[in-house]
Design a protein around this motif. Structure first.
Motif, PDB file in Angstrom:
ATOM      1  N   GLY A  19       0.767  -1.239   0.000  1.00 48.66           N
ATOM      2  CA  GLY A  19       0.000   0.000   0.000  1.00 48.66           C
ATOM      3  C   GLY A  19       0.792   1.280   0.000  1.00 48.66           C
ATOM      4  N   GLY A  20       2.128   1.200   0.030  1.00 51.31           N
ATOM      5  CA  GLY A  20       2.933   2.408   0.081  1.00 51.31           C
ATOM      6  C   GLY A  20       3.442   2.847  -1.275  1.00 51.31           C
ATOM      7  N   ARG A  21       4.451   3.713  -1.264  1.00 49.32           N
ATOM      8  CA  ARG A  21       5.064   4.194  -2.493  1.00 49.32           C
ATOM      9  C   ARG A  21       5.803   3.050  -3.181  1.00 49.32           C
ATOM     10  NH1 ARG A  21       4.116   8.271  -5.488  1.00 49.32           N
ATOM     11  NH2 ARG A  21       6.320   8.402  -6.058  1.00 49.32           N
ATOM     12  N   MET A  22       5.743   3.041  -4.529  1.00 56.42           N
ATOM     13  CA  MET A  22       6.359   1.982  -5.311  1.00 56.42           C
ATOM     14  C   MET A  22       7.272   2.605  -6.366  1.00 56.42           C
ATOM     15  SD  MET A  22       4.775  -0.792  -4.052  1.00 56.42           S
ATOM     16  CE  MET A  22       4.432  -2.153  -5.162  1.00 56.42           C
ATOM     17  N   LEU A  23       8.304   1.850  -6.708  1.00 61.88           N
ATOM     18  CA  LEU A  23       9.219   2.235  -7.782  1.00 61.88           C
ATOM     19  C   LEU A  23       9.292   1.107  -8.792  1.00 61.88           C
ATOM     20  CD1 LEU A  23      11.543   3.940  -9.103  1.00 61.88           C
ATOM     21  CD2 LEU A  23      13.118   2.687  -7.577  1.00 61.88           C
ATOM     22  N   LEU A  24       9.098   1.435 -10.067  1.00 63.63           N
ATOM     23  CA  LEU A  24       9.292   0.480 -11.162  1.00 63.63           C
ATOM     24  C   LEU A  24      10.262   1.103 -12.154  1.00 63.63           C
ATOM     25  CD1 LEU A  24       5.758  -1.027 -11.829  1.00 63.63           C
ATOM     26  CD2 LEU A  24       7.871  -2.322 -11.586  1.00 63.63           C
ATOM     27  N   VAL A  25      11.254   0.310 -12.551  1.00 64.02           N
ATOM     28  CA  VAL A  25      12.271   0.780 -13.489  1.00 64.02           C
ATOM     29  C   VAL A  25      12.291  -0.140 -14.699  1.00 64.02           C
ATOM     30  CG1 VAL A  25      14.687   1.369 -13.840  1.00 64.02           C
ATOM     31  CG2 VAL A  25      13.659   1.655 -11.560  1.00 64.02           C
TER      32      VAL A  25
END
Length: 257
Positions: A19-25
């Protein structure tokens, strides 16, 4: 400090999202390391970009040549332990907070305890399989396996009917491509034309799921129309029926058809 969770292509399911902040690269170098089938490249890229669309404002998304362009020097990242040795080495060298791996019935700690309790014995999948069923109660009736046997492999190696070119089962459910798939195909065409990647084969139409909803739809279809025929012919192939009774419910993190 508020943490941002960096997830990889094998971690796109809801079980990796708290449910928190996500990073996708999206790192193009991943697709240029060696020749790759277009269908695989398309599946990975489509899944990543569909997940970005699902996460909306919660995701930080970057399309770069190399992961380091985004993550080097950052101190706010947490990572659920990836599934490859190279990725594990990378995130530890980076200094990211590494959380225990997920997505399996058995944790790595539980497996290590099971393996450590078998000194001098071979690590056989059959033995591990039985121990997991006993621990979880899956396909068990008390202390006894459902059906009275641990496996029915002897009954699951039948040849297809003589002279058959197909099992005659309904076609699997196939996903419908959208604008994201069109963009992925355009990017792969451009990368290949520019000599940035070496791709083989064809990627159209997309046959496998790239979202959790698509994967569940394909799984429901498999259970309803082909599961009963899977067992007897699970090791067989037919030139005119490549899907046969298999599930075809793949995402990049799930085994494919």
């Amino acid at each position: 400090m508020t943490r941002t969770r960096w997830i990889f292509a094998g971690q796109l399911g809801s079980q990796f999202d708290d449910g928190g902040r996500m990073l996708l690269v999206e790192a193009r170098s991943v697709f240029g390391r060696r020749p790759m089938h277009r269908a695989k490249a398309h599946l990975i890229l489509s899944a990543l970009r569909h997940r970005v669309a699902e996460l909306g404002d919660r995701v930080e998304f970057h399309q770069v040549d190399h992961y380091g362009e985004v993550v080097n020097g950052r101190t706010d990242l947490e990572v659920i332990d990836p599934t490859s040795y190279s990725a594990r080495r990378f995130v530890r060298k980076l200094g990211a907070e590494v959380l225990p791996s997920r997505g399996f019935v058995t944790s790595e700690a539980d497996f290590a305890r099971w393996a450590g309790a078998r000194p001098g014995k071979r690590l056989l999948l059959e033995d591990f399989y039985r121990s997991v069923r006993q621990r979880t109660g899956i396909l068990m009736q008390g202390d006894t396996p459902v059906g009275g046997k641990w496996n029915f492999d002897a009954k699951n190696r039948h040849a297809p009917p003589k002279g058959a070119v197909t099992l005659g089962l309904p076609d699997p459910w196939w996903p419908t491509e959208d604008h994201i798939d069109a963009e992925v195909r355009e990017d792969l065409d451009r990368w290949q034309a520019d000599g940035l990647v070496q791709l083989v084969g064809a990627d159209a139409p997309r046959r496998f799921a790239v979202t959790e909803a698509e994967a569940n739809r394909a799984l429901d279809d498999f259970i309803g129309s082909r599961l009963n025929d899977f067992g007897p012919f699970e090791d067989a192939t037919l030139t005119g029926d490549w899907s046969m009774a298999h599930s075809c419910s793949a995402r990049p993190s799930i085994s494919a058809c």
